[in-house]
Write a protein that holds these residues in place. Structure first.
Motif, PDB file in Angstrom:
ATOM      1  N   VAL A   4       0.885  -1.172   0.000  1.00 48.79           N
ATOM      2  CA  VAL A   4       0.000   0.000   0.000  1.00 48.79           C
ATOM      3  C   VAL A   4       0.920   1.218   0.000  1.00 48.79           C
ATOM      4  O   VAL A   4       1.723   1.383   0.909  1.00 48.79           O
ATOM      5  N   ASP A   5       0.796   2.050  -1.021  1.00 53.14           N
ATOM      6  CA  ASP A   5       1.688   3.195  -1.160  1.00 53.14           C
ATOM      7  C   ASP A   5       1.193   4.444  -0.459  1.00 53.14           C
ATOM      8  O   ASP A   5       1.988   5.299  -0.070  1.00 53.14           O
ATOM      9  N   HIS A   6      -0.107   4.567  -0.325  1.00 52.61           N
ATOM     10  CA  HIS A   6      -0.670   5.815   0.185  1.00 52.61           C
ATOM     11  C   HIS A   6      -1.993   5.481   0.874  1.00 52.61           C
ATOM     12  O   HIS A   6      -2.835   4.795   0.302  1.00 52.61           O
ATOM     13  N   CYS A   7      -2.156   5.957   2.093  1.00 52.90           N
ATOM     14  CA  CYS A   7      -3.361   5.696   2.881  1.00 52.90           C
ATOM     15  C   CYS A   7      -3.966   7.032   3.292  1.00 52.90           C
ATOM     16  O   CYS A   7      -3.259   7.895   3.814  1.00 52.90           O
ATOM     17  N   VAL A   8      -5.266   7.190   3.041  1.00 48.51           N
ATOM     18  CA  VAL A   8      -5.976   8.403   3.433  1.00 48.51           C
ATOM     19  C   VAL A   8      -7.266   7.984   4.130  1.00 48.51           C
ATOM     20  O   VAL A   8      -8.001   7.137   3.619  1.00 48.51           O
ATOM     21  N   VAL A   9      -7.528   8.583   5.283  1.00 48.23           N
ATOM     22  CA  VAL A   9      -8.742   8.267   6.028  1.00 48.23           C
ATOM     23  C   VAL A   9      -9.570   9.539   6.187  1.00 48.23           C
ATOM     24  O   VAL A   9      -9.092  10.535   6.737  1.00 48.23           O
ATOM     25  N   PHE A  10     -10.796   9.463   5.688  1.00 45.87           N
ATOM     26  CA  PHE A  10     -11.751  10.563   5.807  1.00 45.87           C
ATOM     27  C   PHE A  10     -12.852  10.152   6.762  1.00 45.87           C
ATOM     28  O   PHE A  10     -13.066   8.965   7.012  1.00 45.87           O
ATOM     29  N   THR A  11     -13.537  11.127   7.285  1.00 43.07           N
ATOM     30  CA  THR A  11     -14.675  10.882   8.166  1.00 43.07           C
ATOM     31  C   THR A  11     -15.910  11.551   7.588  1.00 43.07           C
ATOM     32  O   THR A  11     -15.816  12.462   6.763  1.00 43.07           O
ATOM     33  N   TYR A  12     -17.054  11.083   8.038  1.00 45.04           N
ATOM     34  CA  TYR A  12     -18.309  11.725   7.674  1.00 45.04           C
ATOM     35  C   TYR A  12     -19.270  11.591   8.848  1.00 45.04           C
ATOM     36  O   TYR A  12     -19.417  10.514   9.418  1.00 45.04           O
ATOM     37  N   ALA A  13     -19.883  12.686   9.193  1.00 46.45           N
ATOM     38  CA  ALA A  13     -20.957  12.704  10.185  1.00 46.45           C
ATOM     39  C   ALA A  13     -22.009  13.674   9.670  1.00 46.45           C
ATOM     40  O   ALA A  13     -21.657  14.737   9.135  1.00 46.45           O
ATOM     41  N   PRO A  14     -23.281  13.339   9.807  1.00 49.79           N
ATOM     42  CA  PRO A  14     -24.321  14.227   9.285  1.00 49.79           C
ATOM     43  C   PRO A  14     -24.207  15.658   9.812  1.00 49.79           C
ATOM     44  O   PRO A  14     -24.380  16.612   9.052  1.00 49.79           O
ATOM     45  N   ALA A  15     -23.864  15.825  11.072  1.00 48.57           N
ATOM     46  CA  ALA A  15     -23.786  17.173  11.647  1.00 48.57           C
ATOM     47  C   ALA A  15     -22.540  17.936  11.202  1.00 48.57           C
ATOM     48  O   ALA A  15     -22.562  19.157  11.086  1.00 48.57           O
ATOM     49  N   ALA A  16     -21.446  17.217  10.920  1.00 51.33           N
ATOM     50  CA  ALA A  16     -20.172  17.873  10.620  1.00 51.33           C
ATOM     51  C   ALA A  16     -19.795  17.826   9.141  1.00 51.33           C
ATOM     52  O   ALA A  16     -18.944  18.592   8.699  1.00 51.33           O
ATOM     53  N   GLY A  17     -20.366  16.915   8.381  1.00 43.53           N
ATOM     54  CA  GLY A  17     -19.984  16.746   6.978  1.00 43.53           C
ATOM     55  C   GLY A  17     -18.713  15.934   6.854  1.00 43.53           C
ATOM     56  O   GLY A  17     -18.359  15.145   7.729  1.00 43.53           O
ATOM     57  N   ALA A  18     -18.000  16.141   5.754  1.00 39.95           N
ATOM     58  CA  ALA A  18     -16.769  15.403   5.474  1.00 39.95           C
ATOM     59  C   ALA A  18     -15.609  15.995   6.266  1.00 39.95           C
ATOM     60  O   ALA A  18     -15.528  17.202   6.462  1.00 39.95           O
ATOM     61  N   GLY A  19     -14.715  15.131   6.702  1.00 42.86           N
ATOM     62  CA  GLY A  19     -13.517  15.548   7.418  1.00 42.86           C
ATOM     63  C   GLY A  19     -12.342  14.672   7.029  1.00 42.86           C
ATOM     64  O   GLY A  19     -12.506  13.617   6.428  1.00 42.86           O
ATOM     65  N   HIS A  20     -11.144  15.096   7.378  1.00 41.77           N
ATOM     66  CA  HIS A  20      -9.919  14.366   7.072  1.00 41.77           C
ATOM     67  C   HIS A  20      -9.279  13.949   8.384  1.00 41.77           C
ATOM     68  O   HIS A  20      -8.983  14.793   9.227  1.00 41.77           O
ATOM     69  N   LEU A  21      -9.101  12.649   8.570  1.00 42.08           N
ATOM     70  CA  LEU A  21      -8.508  12.150   9.800  1.00 42.08           C
ATOM     71  C   LEU A  21      -6.982  12.079   9.688  1.00 42.08           C
ATOM     72  O   LEU A  21      -6.271  12.616  10.526  1.00 42.08           O
ATOM     73  N   PHE A  22      -6.474  11.400   8.652  1.00 45.58           N
ATOM     74  CA  PHE A  22      -5.029  11.375   8.440  1.00 45.58           C
ATOM     75  C   PHE A  22      -4.676  10.879   7.050  1.00 45.58           C
ATOM     76  O   PHE A  22      -5.492  10.282   6.363  1.00 45.58           O
ATOM     77  N   THR A  23      -3.427  11.154   6.667  1.00 46.82           N
ATOM     78  CA  THR A  23      -2.839  10.696   5.418  1.00 46.82           C
ATOM     79  C   THR A  23      -1.433  10.221   5.728  1.00 46.82           C
ATOM     80  O   THR A  23      -0.711  10.869   6.477  1.00 46.82           O
ATOM     81  N   HIS A  24      -1.048   9.087   5.129  1.00 45.82           N
ATOM     82  CA  HIS A  24       0.314   8.592   5.315  1.00 45.82           C
ATOM     83  C   HIS A  24       0.710   7.807   4.067  1.00 45.82           C
ATOM     84  O   HIS A  24      -0.066   7.003   3.568  1.00 45.82           O
ATOM     85  N   GLY A  25       1.907   8.043   3.580  1.00 46.54           N
ATOM     86  CA  GLY A  25       2.369   7.263   2.446  1.00 46.54           C
ATOM     87  C   GLY A  25       3.586   7.854   1.788  1.00 46.54           C
ATOM     88  O   GLY A  25       4.314   8.657   2.379  1.00 46.54           O
ATOM     89  N   LYS A  26       3.782   7.474   0.529  1.00 44.90           N
ATOM     90  CA  LYS A  26       4.970   7.869  -0.225  1.00 44.90           C
ATOM     91  C   LYS A  26       4.872   9.273  -0.805  1.00 44.90           C
ATOM     92  O   LYS A  26       5.880   9.826  -1.216  1.00 44.90           O
ATOM     93  N   MET A  27       3.684   9.821  -0.870  1.00 43.57           N
ATOM     94  CA  MET A  27       3.497  11.165  -1.407  1.00 43.57           C
ATOM     95  C   MET A  27       4.051  12.185  -0.410  1.00 43.57           C
ATOM     96  O   MET A  27       4.023  11.946   0.799  1.00 43.57           O
ATOM     97  N   SER A  28       4.530  13.318  -0.892  1.00 42.03           N
ATOM     98  CA  SER A  28       5.042  14.329   0.026  1.00 42.03           C
ATOM     99  C   SER A  28       3.914  14.795   0.958  1.00 42.03           C
ATOM    100  O   SER A  28       2.758  14.859   0.544  1.00 42.03           O
TER     101      SER A  28
END
Length: 170
Positions: A44-68
């Protein structure tokens, strides 16, 4: 070149990695340990985790990988800011907040029905060639875990996808 032999989930290396991930929950090391654990089984070269909650909408939890880090953060900001609405799989994430939904692996093989601008912005110009994902319910919403392969790794094989399907519910 001979194929890379990776430890099977259940091996000592896998159990050691799982222990490391568990011990780092809530810390800055978690992202690194999670990607290392996944890479014991499937590259796995790149991992991105997003969140979603009806009250808050989309969010970004973390990103880790080979990309800068700067490039990865910019893409995450773009996704949360406006592109999530153009993600054909985002509706699955929003639907995962229902009371009857359970955690599940959602295979999202390419080519997916991404519009050309979306595909260019996130995949083509960043050398991402394939993606697998899982959506899981959490207390007040859902998480959308994306696992990407970059050009040098090539797309996921059917065996890779089968292994991911086995471990991603974890």
């Amino acid at each position: 070149m001979p194929p890379v032999v990776r430890p099977d989930p259940g091996s000592q290396a896998w159990l050691d990695g799982l222990t490391a991930v568990s011990r780092t929950l809530g810390s800055a090391e978690f992202e690194r340990e999670l990607v290392a654990l996944l890479n014991l089984v499937v590259p796995v070269d790149h991992c991105v985790v997003f969140t979603y909650a009806p009250a808050a909408g989309a969010g970004h939890l973390f990103t880790h990988g080979k990309m800068s880090p700067a490039q990865a953060q910019s893409l995450a900001d773009d996704y949360v800011g406006r592109y999530h609405a153009r993600d054909p799989h985002f509706a699955r994430l929003a639907a995962a907040v229902g009371p009857d939904e359970t955690d599940r692996f959602v295979p999202l093989p390419l080519p997916a029905p991404y519009d050309p601008a979306y595909r260019n912005h996130f995949f083509d110009r960043n050398h991402l060639v394939d993606k697998a994902a899982t959506i899981g319910r959490v207390e007040h919403g859902a998480v959308y875990c994306n696992f990407y392969r970059m050009g040098s790794s090539g797309p996921y094989s059917e065996r890779d996808r089968a292994l991911l399907e086995r471990i991603l519910p974890l």
